[in-house]
Design an enzyme around this catalytic site. Structure first.
Site, short mmCIF file in Angstrom:
data_model
loop_
_atom_site.label_atom_id
_atom_site.label_comp_id
_atom_site.label_asym_id
_atom_site.label_seq_id
_atom_site.Cartn_x
_atom_site.Cartn_y
_atom_site.Cartn_z
N ILE A 161 1.17 -1.13 -0.01
CA ILE A 161 0.09 0.10 0.09
C ILE A 161 0.88 1.14 0.23
O ILE A 161 1.63 1.55 0.94
CB ILE A 161 -0.98 0.00 1.07
CG1 ILE A 161 -1.92 -1.20 1.03
CG2 ILE A 161 -2.00 1.15 1.25
CD1 ILE A 161 -2.82 -1.23 2.17
N GLY A 162 1.28 1.82 -1.33
CA GLY A 162 2.06 2.72 -1.42
C GLY A 162 2.06 4.08 -0.89
O GLY A 162 2.33 5.02 -1.47
N CYS A 163 2.18 3.94 0.60
CA CYS A 163 2.19 5.28 1.44
C CYS A 163 3.54 6.17 1.21
O CYS A 163 3.55 7.34 1.29
CB CYS A 163 1.90 5.26 2.71
SG CYS A 163 3.09 3.87 3.58
N HIS A 164 4.67 5.37 0.66
CA HIS A 164 5.90 6.07 0.49
C HIS A 164 5.76 6.93 -0.80
O HIS A 164 6.77 8.04 -0.95
CB HIS A 164 6.91 5.25 0.16
CG HIS A 164 6.72 4.29 -1.06
ND1 HIS A 164 6.15 3.11 -0.76
CD2 HIS A 164 7.29 4.10 -2.28
CE1 HIS A 164 6.02 2.19 -2.04
NE2 HIS A 164 6.69 3.22 -2.82
N ARG A 165 4.64 6.76 -1.54
CA ARG A 165 4.73 7.47 -2.79
C ARG A 165 3.85 9.03 -2.56
O ARG A 165 3.52 9.87 -3.47
CB ARG A 165 3.80 6.82 -3.82
CG ARG A 165 4.52 5.52 -4.28
CD ARG A 165 3.68 4.89 -5.42
NE ARG A 165 4.46 3.71 -5.78
CZ ARG A 165 4.05 2.49 -5.65
NH1 ARG A 165 2.83 2.19 -5.35
NH2 ARG A 165 4.60 1.34 -6.16
#
Length: 161
Positions: free
Chosen positions: A130-134
């Protein structure tokens, strides 16, 4: 019962800890987030699927089949944000404000708090998948990341290489 195991990442990332209830991936976090005292060496199917997904990710392959994920402690709002996070393409970034605008539009309201979105993003327990780093600040700066800014920067650089 909760099950835990490590995933060894390539340099320069911290290793990951996978957590499962036996059927679903319930957390994926960098070891910089926590120490794993009671690792279970169960080779659960969900851990195999998560390893496969992570192996593909770190090899720059886009894996569209996600391991089964359960976020039972997430609120309805957090789950709404997580669905948007999963839709951010590999190698792309969006701002907290972008997500707030999208949610406001979906709900048919004038505005949504970017800070509320930031809190939801920060509560994500499934790193990378779940790409929260993006998600970045409006000014283009890297802002807080549960897995540490070092890992956030490395993930974004990895996706651009």
């Amino acid at each position: 019962m909760q099950y835990y195991t490590y995933y060894q990442t390539p340099d320069p990332f911290d290793d990951l800890i996978m957590e499962s209830d036996g059927q679903y991936l319930t957390a994926l976090s960098f070891t910089s987030d926590q120490a794993l005292e009671n690792q279970t060496n169960e080779d659960l199917e969900v851990f195999q699927k998560t390893r496969k997904w992570l192996d593909a990710y770190f090899s720059h392959h886009i894996e569209t089949e996600y391991p089964p994920i359960k976020q039972e402690h997430a609120t309805a709002f957090q789950k709404e944000v997580y669905e948007i996070l999963k839709s951010i393409p590999y190698g792309k970034t969006v701002t907290y404000k972008d997500i707030a605008r999208k949610i406001a539009s979906q709900r048919g309201i004038a505005s949504m708090s970017a800070q509320a979105v930031g809190q939801a993003v920060g509560s994500n327990r499934i790193a990378i998948i779940i790409g929260c780093h993006r998600v970045i600040g409006t000014n283009g700066k890297l802002t807080g990341y549960r897995g540490g800014l070092k890992n956030k920067k490395a993930l974004l650089n990895h996706e651009k290489s």
